[in-house]
Design an enzyme around this catalytic site. Structure first.
Site, PDB file in Angstrom:
ATOM      1  N   GLN A 208      31.182  59.004  76.448  1.00  0.00           N
ATOM      2  CA  GLN A 208      30.644  60.265  75.925  1.00  0.00           C
ATOM      3  C   GLN A 208      29.907  61.025  77.011  1.00  0.00           C
ATOM      4  O   GLN A 208      28.909  60.535  77.542  1.00  0.00           O
ATOM      5  CB  GLN A 208      29.698  59.951  74.757  1.00  0.00           C
ATOM      6  CG  GLN A 208      29.013  61.172  74.179  1.00  0.00           C
ATOM      7  CD  GLN A 208      28.113  60.793  73.014  1.00  0.00           C
ATOM      8  OE1 GLN A 208      28.524  60.752  71.874  1.00  0.00           O
ATOM      9  NE2 GLN A 208      26.866  60.488  73.317  1.00  0.00           N
TER      10      GLN A 208
ATOM     11  N   GLU B 152      27.326  59.315  64.775  1.00  0.00           N
ATOM     12  CA  GLU B 152      26.571  58.462  65.682  1.00  0.00           C
ATOM     13  C   GLU B 152      25.229  58.067  65.072  1.00  0.00           C
ATOM     14  O   GLU B 152      24.785  56.937  65.189  1.00  0.00           O
ATOM     15  CB  GLU B 152      26.352  59.207  67.004  1.00  0.00           C
ATOM     16  CG  GLU B 152      25.691  58.366  68.061  1.00  0.00           C
ATOM     17  CD  GLU B 152      25.519  59.116  69.369  1.00  0.00           C
ATOM     18  OE1 GLU B 152      25.307  58.460  70.385  1.00  0.00           O
ATOM     19  OE2 GLU B 152      25.578  60.366  69.383  1.00  0.00           O
TER      20      GLU B 152
ATOM     21  N   GLU C 260      11.917  60.733  67.853  1.00  0.00           N
ATOM     22  CA  GLU C 260      11.002  61.867  67.666  1.00  0.00           C
ATOM     23  C   GLU C 260      11.796  63.084  67.171  1.00  0.00           C
ATOM     24  O   GLU C 260      11.378  63.787  66.258  1.00  0.00           O
ATOM     25  CB  GLU C 260      10.284  62.203  68.980  1.00  0.00           C
ATOM     26  CG  GLU C 260       9.209  61.197  69.372  1.00  0.00           C
ATOM     27  CD  GLU C 260       9.763  59.843  69.785  1.00  0.00           C
ATOM     28  OE1 GLU C 260      10.905  59.774  70.275  1.00  0.00           O
ATOM     29  OE2 GLU C 260       9.042  58.841  69.601  1.00  0.00           O
TER      30      GLU C 260
END
Lengths: 295, 393
Positions: free
Chosen positions: B133, B256, B377
Site C-alpha cells: 500500500q 482496513e 487519535e
C-alpha cells in the site's frame, strides 16, 4: 445466525420508550429522592413534581404489562423471553426509573406468576437498603424478602441490571453530547476540543462493545445455554465498567455545572453507582468468568 | 436473535478446520518445522509464507468470499468469519498477502474494469503478484490528504515523482497501489488519483528498512521521473477515474479499519493461548499474580465482546444496514485489545519476555496497531464527529 432484535422486540421497546419519555422525565426521577438532606436542604430543589407521579409510574408500567414480560401468557403475562426483558430494561435504565423494575420483572413476577405485582410487594433486599437510601432515593424502604430468588431469577436479575446499566450509560452520553455541543468557552463549543472529543469517544467505545455482551447473555438465558452463568457475569462486569466510565467522562465534560444537584446528570450517575454494586459487583462477576474460562 | 450456525455453516467449519490443521502442519514440516520458519515480514520468511499462500489458493481457501472464477468459494460473510476463526484457532500465520486481498481487492471489486479484475485478482489470490500500500509519505501520515507524490499525465502514461514510506512488505512486493496527486492545482483530497504500479517500473527504487521489531517489514519507495505506461497492466493502471482517488481509497480505508483486516477470531485465538499459558504457570505464581489473572479475564471478555459486536455488525450488513463511521470504533477496540493481550503475556513470561520469542514478536507488532490504518487519535476524532456528531471546529 442473526444478532438483532425481532420486530416484536423493537415494537415493545418503542412502546416502553414512549411511555417513559412521557411518564418518567428527570423531574419524576428527582421527585423520588428524599425531600430534604441532613441539613434540611432540598436535594431536588427547583424541580419538584407531585410525588404522586412517582407512584403513578409503577401503575403505568404494570398497565402496559412490563412486569409480566417473563410471565407466560396463560398467567396473564406477555410471554416474552429474556431478550425482550433486556430490551425493556435498557429503556428503564435510560429513563432511570426510580423503582425496582428488574426485581419485579425478573424475580417477583415469574416466581408468583403475577404479571402485575404491587409496588409494596417488590423492592431491593434489606441488606442493600442503606446503599439505596443514601445514594438513590427514599422510595424503596418497604420491601420484605417475600421472594427468595432462585438461580434463574438471580441470573435474570443480574442480566437485567446489566441492561439497565447500558441504558444509563447511553443516557449519560446523550446528556454529555448535547451539553458539549451547546456549551461555549473560548468562543467555540467545548465539543470541538479534541480532549473533550476523546473523552466521549472512549465512552461510546465502551458502550459499543458492552451492549452486545448483554444481548448475548439474554439470549443464553432464553435458550438455556450451558454458558449462561459465564455470559451473564461477563455482561454485568462489562456493562458496569462501561456505565462507570461513561459517568466519569460525562461528569468531567460538564465541568462545574455537572457538579450540582440542580443539574440532572447526578440522577443517572448515582443510579449507575448503585446498579454497579447490585446483584454482584464487578469483582465477583469477573471471578465467575475467570473460573468458567480456566483462569 | 439466533446465535446458532446452520448445518451448512457447521459443515463449512468442519471442512476448514480439518484442512487447515492438516495442511498447516504439512507446510511447517516441509520448511523444517515451526521454529525454523522466520516471520513473513522478513526477506527469508516472505517466500516461505508465499508457499503457504499458494497452498491456500490451490485448495480455494485463500480468498473464500471471492467469486469462484478468481479462486474463491463465493462464501458468505458468515462463512468468511467462520474461516477466520478456524484459521487463527489452528495457529496459522498472519497473511503476507493481506494488503492485496483485504485492502486493495475491495476497491477493485467496486471500481476496477473487467480487464483489471480478470488480470489482477487471481494473480493476487495465488500469491503470484504481491501488493503493498503506497499511501503514507514522510510528510503525510495521519494527514493523508496532504500527500505530494505526483503523477503527471504524458503521452501513453504517467510520470511519477516523489516518495512513499512505511510501506509494509514493500521490499518484497511486486506491485504497489497508491494515491498520487494528478492535479497539482487542486488541494487536499481533490486532484488525487489511485494508481496501480509494478515495482519493477524503471525509475522506481524500493529500499527496505527495519521496523521496531527488527524485521525489514517497512520500505521507502522513491519515484524519480518513473514512466508508468497505461498498458503496464491489462485494463490500465488507473483505478476508478482520474481525480477520484480519494473516493476509491476511502472504500479501502473502511476495510482496513474494520472487520476484514482484523476479524475477532484472531484475538480469541490469542486470548485462548494466553489462558493456556496462564494455566501452565505454577500455582504459587498464579496466587501471587492474581491481578494479572484478572487482566487476562478482562482481555478474554474484550475479545469475546468483539465477536458479539461483529455478529451484530454482520447481521446489519447482510440485512442492508451497513455500518459507516462505526468502523473506527472497531479499529480502536481490536488495536487496543491486541496490545493488552500481549502486555499480559509479557508480564506472564517475566524477564524472559525480553528475549526473542513469539509473544515478544507479537507484542512489538501489536504496538503498531494503534498507529497504522489511521492513528487511534484520529479514530477518536472520527467517532466523536461522525458517530456522536460533535462539532468539527
Amino acid at each position: 445466525m442473526r444478532f438483532a432484535f425481532t420486530d416484536d422486540q423493537i415494537a415493545l421497546r418503542e412502546a416502553v420508550r414512549d411511555l417513559l419519555a412521557a411518564e418518567c422525565p428527570p423531574e419524576v426521577v428527582r421527585a423520588a429522592w428524599p425531600a430534604t438532606d441532613g441539613d434540611g436542604q432540598g436535594a431536588g430543589a427547583g424541580a419538584r413534581v407531585d410525588a404522586a407521579r412517582v407512584d403513578g409510574l409503577w401503575g403505568h408500567l404494570a398497565e402496559m404489562g412490563v412486569f409480566g414480560v417473563l410471565v407466560p401468557e396463560a398467567d396473564g403475562g406477555l410471554g416474552f423471553d429474556e431478550v425482550a426483558a433486556a430490551v425493556v430494561l435498557a429503556e428503564s435504565g435510560y429513563a432511570a426509573v426510580p423503582h425496582p423494575v428488574v426485581e419485579a420483572m425478573c424475580v417477583v413476577a415469574p416466581a408468583t406468576a403475577n404479571p402485575a405485582p404491587l409496588r409494596a410487594q417488590v423492592g431491593w433486599g434489606a441488606d442493600r437498603l442503606d446503599i439505596v437510601g443514601e445514594l438513590v432515593d427514599g422510595a424503596v424502604a418497604d420491601f420484605g424478602s417475600a421472594v427468595d430468588p432462585d438461580r434463574i431469577g438471580t441470573l435474570r436479575a443480574t442480566m437485567g441490571t446489566a441492561a439497565q446499566l447500558i441504558g444509563l450509560g447511553r443516557r449519560m452520553l446523550d446528556i454529555a453530547v448535547a451539553y458539549v455541543t451547546e456549551r461555549e468557552q473560548f468562543g467555540v463549543p467545548i465539543g470541538s476540543f479534541q480532549a473533550v472529543k476523546h473523552h466521549l469517544a472512549d465512552a461510546r467505545l465502551a458502550l459499543e462493545f458492552a451492549a452486545p455482551a448483554v444481548w448475548r447473555a439474554a439470549w443464553s438465558l432464553a435458550t438455556g445455554a450451558d454458558t449462561a452463568d459465564r455470559d451473564v457475569s461477563m455482561a454485568k462486569a462489562m456493562a458496569a465498567d462501561a456505565a462507570h466510565l461513561v459517568g466519569r467522562k460525562a461528569l468531567q465534560c460538564h465541568g462545574g455545572i455537572g457538579y450540582t444537584v440542580e443539574y440532572d446528570l447526578h440522577l443517572f450517575l448515582k443510579r449507575a453507582w448503585l446498579l454497579e454494586r447490585l446483584w454482584g459487583d464487578t469483582a465477583h462477576h469477573r471471578r465467575v468468568v475467570a473460573r468458567a474460562i480456566g483462569v | 436473535m439466533d446465535l446458532t450456525w446452520s448445518d451448512a455453516q457447521e459443515a463449512f467449519r468442519t471442512e476448514a478446520h480439518d484442512w487447515l490443521r492438516e495442511s498447516f502442519a504439512a507446510w511447517q514440516a516441509d520448511h523444517g518445522g515451526v521454529d525454523a520458519i522466520p516471520s513473513g515480514d522478513t526477506r527469508a520468511g516472505f517466500g516461505i509464507h508465499l508457499d503457504w499462500e499458494r497452498r491456500l489458493f490451490e485448495n480455494r481457501w485463500a480468498v473464500v468470499s471471492w467469486p469462484k472464477a478468481y479462486g474463491g468459494r463465493e462464501a458468505t460473510l458468515w462463512e468468511w468469519l467462520i474461516f477466520e476463526e478456524e484459521y487463527y484457532a489452528a495457529g496459522c500465520p498472519p497473511r503476507v498477502t493481506q494488503n492485496g486481498i483485504f485492502l486493495l481487492a475491495p476497491s477493485l471489486f467496486a471500481f476496477a474494469n473487467e480487464a483489471q479484475q480478470d488480470h489482477i485478482l487471481p494473480r493476487m489470490a495465488a500469491g503470484e503478484d504481491t501488493w503493498c500500500q503506497g499511501w503514507s509519505e514522510p510528510n503525510a501520515g495521519s494527514d493523508l490528504a496532504s500527500l505530494t507524490t505526483r503523477a503527471t499525465r504524458t503521452e501513453g502514461g504517467w510520470i511519477l515523482n516523489g516518495q512513499k514510506t512505511w510501506t509494509t512488505r514493500g521490499a518484497f512486493s511486486t506491485h504497489l497501489f497508491g494515491l498520487f496527486r494528478t492535479d497539482p492545482t487542486a488541494e487536499r483530497h481533490r486532484g488525487l488519483s489511485y494508481l496501480l504500479v509494478p515495482l519493477d517500473t524503471p525509475g522506481v527504487t524500493v529500499r527496505g528498512f527495519g521496523r521496531l521489531d527488527g524485521d525489514e517489514g517497512f520500505a521507502e519507495v522513491f519515484f524519480e521521473d518513473a514512466f508508468l505506461p497505461d498498458d503496464a497492466l491489462p485494463g490500465g493502471v488507473l483505478l476508478g477515474e482520474e481525480g477520484q482517488g480519494w473516493k476509491v481509497a476511502m472504500s479501502t480505508t473502511s476495510s482496513e479499519r474494520g472487520l476484514t483486516l482484523r476479524s475477532p477470531g484472531r484475538f480469541l485465538a490469542t486470548a485462548r493461548r494466553l489462558i493456556n499459558a496462564w494455566g501452565a504457570m505454577p500455582e504459587t505464581f498464579r496466587a501471587e499474580h492474581a491481578a494479572l489473572g484478572d487482566r487476562i479475564t478482562g482481555v478474554w471478555m474484550q475479545a469475546e465482546a468483539y465477536q458479539m459486536q461483529t455478529y451484530q455488525t454482520v447481521t446489519g450488513t447482510v440485512e442492508g444496514r451497513p455500518s459507516g463511521a462505526e468502523s473506527s470504533l472497531v479499529k480502536l477496540w481490536w488495536s487496543e485489545l491486541d496490545v493488552e493481550l500481549h502486555e499480559c503475556a509479557m508480564d506472564l513470561i517475566g524477564v524472559g519476555a525480553l528475549a526473542e520469542g513469539p509473544w515478544t514478536k507479537g507484542y512489538q507488532f501489536s504496538l503498531s496497531g494503534p498507529i497504522y490504518a489511521g492513528t487511534n487519535e484520529v479514530q477518536r476524532n472520527v467517532v466523536a464527529e461522525r458517530v456522536l456528531g460533535l462539532p468539527r471546529k
